[in-house]
Write a protein that holds these residues in place. Structure first.
Motif, PDB file in Angstrom:
ATOM      1  N   MET A   1     -16.782  -8.720 -31.262  1.00  0.00           N
ATOM      2  CA  MET A   1     -15.509  -8.262 -31.761  1.00  0.00           C
ATOM      3  C   MET A   1     -14.745  -7.611 -30.601  1.00  0.00           C
ATOM      4  O   MET A   1     -15.279  -6.775 -29.892  1.00  0.00           O
ATOM      5  CB  MET A   1     -15.733  -7.284 -32.909  1.00  0.00           C
ATOM      6  CG  MET A   1     -14.480  -6.805 -33.557  1.00  0.00           C
ATOM      7  SD  MET A   1     -14.910  -5.736 -34.935  1.00  0.00           S
ATOM      8  CE  MET A   1     -13.700  -6.254 -36.074  1.00  0.00           C
ATOM      9  N   SER A   2     -13.496  -7.978 -30.421  1.00  0.00           N
ATOM     10  CA  SER A   2     -12.718  -7.440 -29.313  1.00  0.00           C
ATOM     11  C   SER A   2     -12.144  -6.078 -29.686  1.00  0.00           C
ATOM     12  O   SER A   2     -11.889  -5.775 -30.841  1.00  0.00           O
ATOM     13  CB  SER A   2     -11.602  -8.400 -28.929  1.00  0.00           C
ATOM     14  OG  SER A   2     -10.705  -8.534 -29.996  1.00  0.00           O
ATOM     15  N   SER A   3     -11.948  -5.260 -28.662  1.00  0.00           N
ATOM     16  CA  SER A   3     -11.385  -3.937 -28.894  1.00  0.00           C
ATOM     17  C   SER A   3      -9.870  -4.036 -28.994  1.00  0.00           C
ATOM     18  O   SER A   3      -9.258  -4.945 -28.435  1.00  0.00           O
ATOM     19  CB  SER A   3     -11.790  -2.994 -27.769  1.00  0.00           C
ATOM     20  OG  SER A   3     -11.332  -3.502 -26.541  1.00  0.00           O
ATOM     21  N   PRO A   4      -9.242  -3.094 -29.697  1.00  0.00           N
ATOM     22  CA  PRO A   4      -7.784  -3.137 -29.831  1.00  0.00           C
ATOM     23  C   PRO A   4      -7.103  -2.902 -28.483  1.00  0.00           C
ATOM     24  O   PRO A   4      -7.642  -2.229 -27.610  1.00  0.00           O
ATOM     25  CB  PRO A   4      -7.475  -2.004 -30.811  1.00  0.00           C
ATOM     26  CG  PRO A   4      -8.662  -1.112 -30.767  1.00  0.00           C
ATOM     27  CD  PRO A   4      -9.834  -1.963 -30.390  1.00  0.00           C
ATOM     28  N   VAL A   5      -5.938  -3.459 -28.335  1.00  0.00           N
ATOM     29  CA  VAL A   5      -5.167  -3.291 -27.113  1.00  0.00           C
ATOM     30  C   VAL A   5      -4.499  -1.929 -27.148  1.00  0.00           C
ATOM     31  O   VAL A   5      -3.798  -1.592 -28.106  1.00  0.00           O
ATOM     32  CB  VAL A   5      -4.105  -4.406 -26.982  1.00  0.00           C
ATOM     33  CG1 VAL A   5      -3.231  -4.179 -25.770  1.00  0.00           C
ATOM     34  CG2 VAL A   5      -4.764  -5.773 -26.928  1.00  0.00           C
ATOM     35  N   THR A   6      -4.693  -1.164 -26.106  1.00  0.00           N
ATOM     36  CA  THR A   6      -4.070   0.155 -26.029  1.00  0.00           C
ATOM     37  C   THR A   6      -2.661   0.011 -25.472  1.00  0.00           C
ATOM     38  O   THR A   6      -2.359  -0.973 -24.796  1.00  0.00           O
ATOM     39  CB  THR A   6      -4.874   1.096 -25.122  1.00  0.00           C
ATOM     40  OG1 THR A   6      -4.819   0.594 -23.778  1.00  0.00           O
ATOM     41  CG2 THR A   6      -6.318   1.206 -25.578  1.00  0.00           C
TER      42      THR A   6
END
Length: 87
Positions: A1-6
């Motif tokens: 699962m990819s992390s959210p873009v900050t």
């Protein structure tokens, strides 16, 4: 699962894309992509019904600049709020 873009990551990406868009705009064969299509003067009456979201490189560039400027202002505001909260 990819992390959210900050926001910082998004800003960095936009800054990396800026020279790419600039190099595309600088090409002699990009003039037709540099500004919005003047569909009225070209009498392309069905253009707006076919092209739902018209976009050109000049508009992309100006929107990128606006977004970068807004993000930098918000980054400064966030830094000020964090600094004030730490006191």
């Amino acid at each position: 699962m990819s992390s959210p873009v900050t926001p910082a990551t998004a800003l960095a990406c936009l800054k990396q894309l800026r020279p790419i868009v600039d190099s595309l705009l600088a090409r002699s064969d990009s003039t037709v992509f540099a500004a919005p299509v003047d569909w009225r003067n070209l009498e392309l009456w069905d253009y707006v019904s076919i092209v739902k979201e018209p976009m050109d490189l000049g508009t992309v560039r100006s929107r990128m600049e606006e977004t970068i400027a807004q993000a930098e202002v918000m980054d400064g505001v966030n830094g000020t709020i964090i600094a004030a909260a730490d006191k």
